[in-house]
Design an enzyme around this catalytic site. Structure first.
Site, short mmCIF file in Angstrom:
data_model
loop_
_atom_site.label_atom_id
_atom_site.label_comp_id
_atom_site.label_asym_id
_atom_site.label_seq_id
_atom_site.Cartn_x
_atom_site.Cartn_y
_atom_site.Cartn_z
N HIS A 142 158.82 45.61 -33.91
CA HIS A 142 159.60 45.87 -35.13
C HIS A 142 158.73 46.12 -36.36
O HIS A 142 157.65 45.57 -36.52
CB HIS A 142 160.54 44.69 -35.40
CG HIS A 142 159.79 43.41 -35.67
ND1 HIS A 142 159.36 43.03 -36.92
CD2 HIS A 142 159.37 42.43 -34.83
CE1 HIS A 142 158.73 41.88 -36.87
NE2 HIS A 142 158.72 41.49 -35.59
N HIS A 151 147.49 58.72 -32.45
CA HIS A 151 147.66 58.67 -31.00
C HIS A 151 147.67 57.21 -30.55
O HIS A 151 146.67 56.50 -30.71
CB HIS A 151 146.54 59.41 -30.29
CG HIS A 151 146.70 59.43 -28.79
ND1 HIS A 151 145.66 59.64 -27.92
CD2 HIS A 151 147.79 59.25 -28.00
CE1 HIS A 151 146.10 59.60 -26.67
NE2 HIS A 151 147.39 59.35 -26.69
#
Length: 215
Positions: A142, A151
């Site tokens: 979260h 990446h």
């Protein structure tokens, strides 16, 4: 409104994975462009036409197709990023892609051209920047914020509330604990555990040392 057909950029390993994703979600792919591809234009690659080099897609009007970035991402290589920026500047759009075998909270926000590959879990209120790649089976908890052209390599784990700036590479199976901030252009090696904030362009390989425990 139906989504437009897609042209894939790149016929390497990541291109194969992106093509599989596009087929899984039912997006028609009208061809692939790759300047170093060994087959000439007019041939076929994995069942789709080879259009030629990247410049050969310019005959397709910008409002008639979307592009999918099939170029992979490695530390120190900017080809994927530059390809995205080049065609955005020309007015093209990159498809935002989510594999159907990933799990995303309804509150996740994704920038244009971001990609989430198979097996990923992305939790509530995560923000993913433009062109960022969340690769196979990565887990993002979260309130994380990922910048542009990041990446997250296969199997990486990001705990909650992490801030990652642009052009960061997080290696396979790396783990970042909650609340960490990673500066732009930093590289985190495969299997690395990140325990502290990292400045811009820092390279961290292996497990970060812990402070000595008092006897």
């Amino acid at each position: 409104m139906n989504a437009p057909p897609v042209i894939l950029l790149g016929a390497g390993g990541h291109g194969k994975v992106v093509l599989d994703l596009l087929r899984r979600i039912g997006r028609p792919v009208i061809g692939v462009c790759d300047p170093i591809f060994e087959h000439k234009a007019g041939g076929f690659w994995r069942g789709i036409p080879v259009l030629g080099g990247d410049g050969d897609l310019l005959c397709h009007a910008t409002d008639t197709v979307e592009l999918a970035n099939g170029v992979g991402s490695l530390p120190g290589q900017s080809t994927r990023h530059h390809l995205h920026e080049r065609f955005i500047a020309l007015g093209y759009r990159f498809a935002t892609l989510v594999h159907p075998c990933s799990v995303l909270s309804e509150s996740v926000i994704m920038g244009r051209g971001a990609q989430v590959m198979a097996g990923c879990v992305i939790q509530a209120d995560v923000q993913i920047g433009e062109g960022t790649l969340v690769n196979t089976a990565a887990h993002i908890d979260h309130d994380c914020q990922l910048g542009r052209h990041v990446h997250i390599a296969p199997g990486a784990v990001l705990s909650g509330g992490i801030r990652i700036a642009d052009n960061v590479h997080i290696g396979p199976n790396a783990t970042i604990i909650q609340g960490i901030t990673i500066g732009a252009g930093a590289v985190i090696g495969a299997g690395t555990t990140v325990l502290h904030d990292l400045p811009e362009y820092h390279q961290l390989i292996g497990q970060a040392p812990r402070s000595p425990t008092p006897l």
